[in-house]
Design an enzyme around this catalytic site. Structure first.
Site, PDB file in Angstrom:
ATOM      1  N   HIS A  77      23.528  -7.794 -25.047  1.00 54.36           N
ATOM      2  CA  HIS A  77      22.249  -8.099 -24.738  1.00 54.36           C
ATOM      3  C   HIS A  77      21.973  -8.043 -23.126  1.00 54.36           C
ATOM      4  CE1 HIS A  77      20.532  -9.851 -28.586  1.00 54.36           C
ATOM      5  NE2 HIS A  77      20.394  -8.710 -28.769  1.00 54.36           N
ATOM      6  N   GLU A  91      19.766 -19.004 -39.310  1.00 51.39           N
ATOM      7  CA  GLU A  91      20.678 -19.025 -38.407  1.00 51.39           C
ATOM      8  C   GLU A  91      21.022 -20.309 -37.779  1.00 51.39           C
ATOM      9  OE1 GLU A  91      20.931 -15.592 -35.592  1.00 51.39           O
ATOM     10  OE2 GLU A  91      21.830 -17.074 -34.160  1.00 51.39           O
ATOM     11  N   ARG A 142      25.367 -17.281 -39.952  1.00 51.73           N
ATOM     12  CA  ARG A 142      24.517 -15.940 -39.340  1.00 51.73           C
ATOM     13  C   ARG A 142      24.912 -15.708 -37.976  1.00 51.73           C
ATOM     14  NH1 ARG A 142      18.357 -14.309 -41.218  1.00 51.73           N
ATOM     15  NH2 ARG A 142      18.596 -12.269 -40.107  1.00 51.73           N
TER      16      ARG A 142
HETATM   17  N1  LIG Z   1      15.527  -8.102 -36.533  1.00 47.20           N
HETATM   18  C1  LIG Z   1      16.961  -8.143 -36.716  1.00 47.20           C
HETATM   19  O1  LIG Z   1      17.558  -8.774 -37.334  1.00 47.20           O
HETATM   20  C2  LIG Z   1      17.332  -7.022 -35.911  1.00 47.20           C
HETATM   21  C3  LIG Z   1      18.862  -6.423 -36.114  1.00 47.20           C
HETATM   22  C4  LIG Z   1      19.365  -5.576 -35.207  1.00 47.20           C
HETATM   23  C5  LIG Z   1      18.436  -4.797 -34.297  1.00 47.20           C
HETATM   24  N2  LIG Z   1      17.080  -5.094 -34.296  1.00 47.20           N
HETATM   25  C6  LIG Z   1      15.961  -4.430 -33.480  1.00 47.20           C
HETATM   26  O2  LIG Z   1      16.151  -3.212 -33.719  1.00 47.20           O
HETATM   27  C7  LIG Z   1      15.720  -2.370 -32.512  1.00 47.20           C
HETATM   28  C8  LIG Z   1      16.390  -1.214 -32.462  1.00 47.20           C
HETATM   29  O3  LIG Z   1      16.344  -0.472 -33.759  1.00 47.20           O
HETATM   30  P1  LIG Z   1      16.513   0.964 -33.822  1.00 47.20           P
HETATM   31  O4  LIG Z   1      17.661   1.341 -33.294  1.00 47.20           O
HETATM   32  O5  LIG Z   1      16.073   1.382 -35.252  1.00 47.20           O
HETATM   33  O6  LIG Z   1      15.199   1.882 -32.806  1.00 47.20           O
HETATM   34  P2  LIG Z   1      13.816   2.247 -32.857  1.00 47.20           P
HETATM   35  O7  LIG Z   1      13.058   1.658 -33.677  1.00 47.20           O
HETATM   36  O8  LIG Z   1      13.416   2.586 -31.348  1.00 47.20           O
HETATM   37  O9  LIG Z   1      14.326   3.822 -33.280  1.00 47.20           O
HETATM   38  C9  LIG Z   1      14.933   4.737 -32.438  1.00 47.20           C
HETATM   39  C10 LIG Z   1      14.312   6.006 -32.411  1.00 47.20           C
HETATM   40  O10 LIG Z   1      14.346   6.858 -33.439  1.00 47.20           O
HETATM   41  C11 LIG Z   1      13.043   7.295 -34.088  1.00 47.20           C
HETATM   42  N3  LIG Z   1      13.010   7.322 -35.271  1.00 47.20           N
HETATM   43  C12 LIG Z   1      12.909   6.454 -36.391  1.00 47.20           C
HETATM   44  N4  LIG Z   1      13.282   7.201 -37.485  1.00 47.20           N
HETATM   45  C13 LIG Z   1      13.241   8.441 -36.998  1.00 47.20           C
HETATM   46  C14 LIG Z   1      13.598   9.253 -38.281  1.00 47.20           C
HETATM   47  N5  LIG Z   1      14.048   9.242 -39.442  1.00 47.20           N
HETATM   48  N6  LIG Z   1      13.783  10.609 -37.706  1.00 47.20           N
HETATM   49  C15 LIG Z   1      13.784  10.959 -36.346  1.00 47.20           C
HETATM   50  N7  LIG Z   1      13.370   9.915 -35.475  1.00 47.20           N
HETATM   51  C16 LIG Z   1      13.413   8.611 -35.927  1.00 47.20           C
HETATM   52  C17 LIG Z   1      12.156   6.329 -33.303  1.00 47.20           C
HETATM   53  O11 LIG Z   1      10.708   6.889 -33.026  1.00 47.20           O
HETATM   54  C18 LIG Z   1      12.713   5.922 -31.995  1.00 47.20           C
HETATM   55  O12 LIG Z   1      12.284   6.611 -31.035  1.00 47.20           O
HETATM   56  C19 LIG Z   1      15.931  -3.426 -31.380  1.00 47.20           C
HETATM   57  O13 LIG Z   1      14.769  -3.831 -30.821  1.00 47.20           O
HETATM   58  C20 LIG Z   1      16.718  -4.523 -31.894  1.00 47.20           C
HETATM   59  O14 LIG Z   1      16.492  -5.669 -31.294  1.00 47.20           O
HETATM   60  C21 LIG Z   1      16.696  -6.229 -34.997  1.00 47.20           C
END
Ligand SMILES: NC(=O)c1ccc[n+]([C@@H]2O[C@H](COP(=O)([O-])OP(=O)(O)OC[C@H]3O[C@@H](n4cnc5c(N)ncnc54)[C@H](O)[C@@H]3O)[C@@H](O)[C@H]2O)c1
Ligand SMILES: [Zn+2]
Length: 365
Positions: A254, A239, A243
């Site tokens: 955020h 980045e 990116r």
């Molecule tokens: N690293 C990166 O480049 C990047 C990019 C975008 C977001 N993020 C991060 O990602 C996070 C959000 O991720 P998210 O939205 O996946 O949230 P999460 O990991 O909290 O998952 C959301 C919910 O869905 C549930 N879950 C997961 N898989 C499931 C399935 N197959 N069936 C039923 N339930 C399921 C989980 O237990 C949780 O309650 C944030 O912390 C954000 O900062 C990181």
């Protein structure tokens, strides 16, 4: 069945994104193919463990892997140094060696947290990402950004740690709550706006199909998003350039997430609202024409977001935005759309415009 493979081209750290449906039986053989050692540590959350862990474990055991599973509670509040430390302790107590591999099995929270543990445990061990949410399959599992939150800001502590491969089985999405599908849509619409007018048009026609998990529609958008993210990460892993465009909707997003103390709004929901606010800044700055703005906002408004924003205060949002990493010197950095499929990085946004953009979303509760 594996439907396709997209490569993230990063020289000797290149890796494939392997996607499809009904892929479970190939998982352990693909691990073998990538030289994954016998000792694997699966880090997952309680929801994913309850719904999907047993078949994955059976597959690994059948192919003579020795899996250790560590299950943590679900949710953003677990993405902390405290939780990382618990994972380190557990792994050290079990004498997990340096050649072991961490399998991050869950959504973006697990991917970021387990990825951070992989990046730092004994100075870094191998990682496999097995994303189980739509958001993780289109975005967070790709590109190697891993990390945890700090009380003073989101994702403030972290590293770049690329996985050996990413395993994207659409079948996991069948158990995903609708609210989580909506979060994934936030990042998907973002890709259309920043880089892919065709994807945006596809979403205008097929948004509801994606939301209702029509396999063909989900495969289509997932492939488009993964390809864009792979391309951008290949050009700019750390980045320092392009990116940054992935952060469209995220500066205000955020702020919203943090002002709601990570409870009121989920990441993807905050990004949806952040995209509306930032598009309105672009319109006011005459960077974005009114008809493109209308297209963009009407697509986002079709997403059935049920967030109650009454308790959010504008001052808290702006204050939280001040802690965003993308802040350059004393200025906030914005990625603003100039048309559907193109964005521009802007550092000199008038604070009054930011305040009125916020009004735009807070009034539309
Ligand atoms: N690293 C990166 O480049 C990047 C990019 C975008 C977001 N993020 C991060 O990602 C996070 C959000 O991720 P998210 O939205 O996946 O949230 P999460 O990991 O909290 O998952 C959301 C919910 O869905 C549930 N879950 C997961 N898989 C499931 C399935 N197959 N069936 C039923 N339930 C399921 C989980 O237990 C949780 O309650 C944030 O912390 C954000 O900062 C990181
Ligand atoms: Zn995001």
């Amino acid at each position: 069945m594996i439907h396709r493979q997209i490569d993230v081209a990063l020289g000797d750290r290149s890796y494939p994104l392997i996607a499809g449906t009904d892929m479970l039986s190939s998982f352990a053989p693909v691990c073998r193919h990538h030289g994954i050692s016998d000792t694997v540590v699966i880090i997952t959350d309680r929801n994913v463990a309850r719904l999907h862990l047993q078949p994955l474990l059976r597959n690994l055991l059948h192919h003579k892997f020795q899996p250790l599973t560590i299950t943590i509670p679900a949710g953003e509040t677990q993405k902390t140094l405290t939780c990382s430390n618990r994972l380190f302790t557990e792994m050290l107590k079990k004498r997990i060696p340096r050649n072991a591999v961490i399998i991050a099995f869950g959504g973006g929270v697990i991917g970021d947290l387990a990825g951070f543990v992989a990046a730092t445990y004994q100075r870094g061990i191998n990682l496999v990402q097995v994303p189980t949410t739509l958001l993780a399959q289109v975005d967070s599992s790709i590109g190697g950004k891993v990390g945890v939150n700090h009380p003073l800001g989101k994702n403030m502590i972290g590293a770049f740690h690329q996985p050996a491969f990413v395993w994207m089985d659409m079948d996991y999405l069948k158990t995903l709550p609708k609210r989580e599908m909506i979060c994934g849509l936030g990042e998907i619409i973002k890709y259309g706006v920043i880089h892919d007018a065709e994807l945006f048009s596809y979403l205008e026609l097929h948004l509801e199909e994606v939301l209702h998990l029509d396999v063909e529609a989900v495969m289509h958008v997932q492939a488009a998003c993964a390809a864009i993210k792979a391309e951008i990460v290949s050009k700019d892993e750390k980045e320092s350039g392009i990116r940054i465009i992935l952060n469209y909707g995220h500066t205000i997003g955020h702020g919203l997430e943090s002002a709601g103390r990570y409870k009121l709004l989920k990441h993807g929901e905050a990004v949806l609202l952040g995209m509306i606010a930032e598009a309105s800044i672009a319109k006011e700055m005459k960077l974005l024409e009114a008809d493109s703005y209308e297209r963009l906002v009407s697509l986002i408004r079709r997403v059935p977001l049920k967030a109650n924003l009454f308790s959010l205060k504008r001052a808290d949002i702006v204050n939280a935005m001040g802690h965003d990493k993308k802040r350059v010197a004393k200025k906030l950095r914005f990625v603003l759309p100039t048309k559907i499929g193109e964005v521009k990085v802007v550092d000199d946004v008038d604070p009054n415009l930011i305040r009125s953009a916020m009004r735009e979303i807070l009034k539309a509760k």
